[in-house]
Design an enzyme around this catalytic site. Structure first.
Site, mmCIF file in Angstrom:
data_model
loop_
_atom_site.group_PDB
_atom_site.id
_atom_site.type_symbol
_atom_site.label_atom_id
_atom_site.label_comp_id
_atom_site.label_asym_id
_atom_site.label_seq_id
_atom_site.Cartn_x
_atom_site.Cartn_y
_atom_site.Cartn_z
ATOM 1 N N GLN A 102 5.088 -16.965 31.889
ATOM 2 C CA GLN A 102 5.828 -15.931 31.179
ATOM 3 C C GLN A 102 6.707 -15.206 32.192
ATOM 4 O O GLN A 102 6.212 -14.579 33.131
ATOM 5 C CB GLN A 102 4.894 -14.926 30.516
ATOM 6 C CG GLN A 102 5.645 -13.903 29.671
ATOM 7 C CD GLN A 102 4.739 -12.795 29.154
ATOM 8 O OE1 GLN A 102 4.225 -12.002 29.920
ATOM 9 N NE2 GLN A 102 4.526 -12.766 27.846
ATOM 10 N N TYR A 172 9.742 -4.262 27.182
ATOM 11 C CA TYR A 172 10.151 -4.605 28.532
ATOM 12 C C TYR A 172 11.685 -4.581 28.535
ATOM 13 O O TYR A 172 12.304 -4.255 27.527
ATOM 14 C CB TYR A 172 9.593 -5.976 28.912
ATOM 15 C CG TYR A 172 8.129 -5.959 29.313
ATOM 16 C CD1 TYR A 172 7.180 -5.229 28.594
ATOM 17 C CD2 TYR A 172 7.685 -6.677 30.414
ATOM 18 C CE1 TYR A 172 5.848 -5.207 28.971
ATOM 19 C CE2 TYR A 172 6.341 -6.666 30.797
ATOM 20 C CZ TYR A 172 5.437 -5.929 30.073
ATOM 21 O OH TYR A 172 4.121 -5.910 30.454
ATOM 22 N N ARG A 348 -7.416 -12.473 23.136
ATOM 23 C CA ARG A 348 -8.676 -11.799 23.472
ATOM 24 C C ARG A 348 -9.902 -12.672 23.263
ATOM 25 O O ARG A 348 -10.850 -12.619 24.058
ATOM 26 C CB ARG A 348 -8.797 -10.516 22.636
ATOM 27 C CG ARG A 348 -7.889 -9.394 23.075
ATOM 28 C CD ARG A 348 -7.801 -8.293 22.032
ATOM 29 N NE ARG A 348 -7.082 -8.732 20.842
ATOM 30 C CZ ARG A 348 -6.887 -7.971 19.768
ATOM 31 N NH1 ARG A 348 -7.387 -6.746 19.712
ATOM 32 N NH2 ARG A 348 -6.202 -8.434 18.741
#
Length: 391
Positions: A102, A172, A348
């Site tokens: 990423q 971001y 998760r």
């Protein structure tokens, strides 16, 4: 959708590569790079995930510039990073999975105090990470960051990675340009949606021009910022359509929320305020506990919780899409396939059980033990992990 429903565990094409199945480990900052370089701990983290059965694991977060890190211990893509990246890619490949990096620039989410460099944003604003003002990006900054994405993608390709995922979400830097709340510019990168989307399109095109068809190119795109005055699905749909038209991407992973203003909008479930307060020094701890609810809001968790918005994107776009959010078992995986998504992303649940995919493949009744307590979130400062799975 009409037609044959894909098997989530069957091999699938993603641009120029073929994954052994349609499950992708989503990018979740691992907190395992103390020198801003790949560590043995990071290699083992992704090796375990690959051995657990995903088709591809995503390394996060690989900043394209030193000031683009959320804090100084994150990897930033430079020649010194190549040996470690090659070692990580080889370890993942040995387990039969693909690996993606990423890449992105944290922008206003960066901590300038930690990085010892000013944080960039579309327009000047207060930065709570460093208790300073961000610096408005100049045209030269924008051009430099666009080039840096292309250079980072080349580093990933030369390091043996199979894909890159361009970070266009969570407010971001590029996502902040998309946001009408965070982007108050009066030049060609602000105002209209076409102007606010210009940097996202330039980054995607630059990455494609740099790597061609050597590796797959994905983007992580916010459908909804989850904040008043932020990017909303109607605008994001148009951005996605432009990105599809430009031809720079092989797939889009659909996400939501703002790391800067409303992170729980993505995660759903419990907001671990006490645990977050505990990682801060004592003077800041009380402030986090008193005021943290304004930032860490609670949203109810349910399976495939981003599906309602994602359906609109699936209906409007032809390109492959990755469904993220609340995918922890075979029913949710199969639902994603029936709805026409080419891939499903997990986060998760894999922190608690890296081998969950292979166990689900062997027994479709296997249920995840993740309870979505989000107590993994504060562990990013000491090595991201599931606290319930610890000895």
């Amino acid at each position: 959708m009409a037609g044959t429903v894909a098997d989530v565990f069957a091999p699938a094409k993603l641009g120029p590569i073929t994954l052994r199945n349609r499950l992708i480990k989503s990018a979740t900052f691992e907190g395992r790079t103390p020198e801003a370089l790949v560590s043995d701990d990071l290699v083992e983290f992704h090796r375990r995930t690959a051995a657990g059965g995903v088709g591809m694991t995503t390394v996060a977060y690989c900043a394209v510039a030193p000031e683009g890190r959320t804090e100084r211990r994150q990897i930033w893509m430079r020649p010194e990073a190549v040996p470690g990246l090659r070692r990580l890619a080889a370890a993942v490949h040995a387990e039969g999975a693909a690996v993606s990096a990423q890449i992105g620039h944290a922008g206003p989410v960066a901590n300038p105090a930690s990085n010892r460099l000013p944080a960039l944003a579309p327009t000047r604003r207060f930065n709570p990470m460093g208790m300073t003002m961000t610096r408005a990006a100049t045209r030269a900054d924008i051009e430099r960051v666009v080039r840096a994405h292309a250079e980072a993608a080349l580093i990933a390709a030369e390091s043996g990675f199979d894909a890159v995922e361009i970070h266009l979400g969570h407010n971001y830097l590029v996502s902040a340009f998309l946001s009408p709340r965070l982007n108050r510019r009066a030049d060609g990168y602000g105002g209209s949606l076409a102007n606010r989307a210009r940097m996202a399109r330039e980054v995607a095109r630059a990455v494609r021009e740099a790597v061609g068809g050597r590796i797959a190119i994905l983007a992580k795109l916010n459908m909804d910022d989850g904040v008043r005055g932020g990017l909303v699905p109607e605008e994001s749909l148009q951005v996605a359509a432009w990105l599809e038209e430009d031809g720079g991407l092989d797939a889009i992973e659909l996400t939501a929320g703002s790391s800067l203003l409303n992170p729980m909008y993505l995660f759903k479930g419990e907001a671990p305020l006490r645990e977050f307060a505990g990682v801060f020094p004592r003077p800041q701890r009380l402030g986090v506990r008193l005021l943290g609810r304004r930032f860490l809001r609670t949203y109810p968790y349910r399976e495939t919780y981003l599906l309602d918005d994602a359906r609109r994107f699936r209906a409007a776009l032809r390109m492959p899409l990755v469904l993220l959010g609340g995918i922890t078992g075979r029913p949710a995986m199969d639902l994603a396939m029936r709805e026409g998504f080419q891939f499903a992303a997990m986060g998760r649940a894999l922190l608690m059980e890296p081998d969950l995919p292979i166990r689900i493949q062997r027994d479709r009744a296997t249920a995840s033990r993740c309870i979505h307590c989000n107590r993994c979130m504060p562990t990013i400062y000491t090595g991201t992990r599931c606290v319930l799975a610890e000895p």
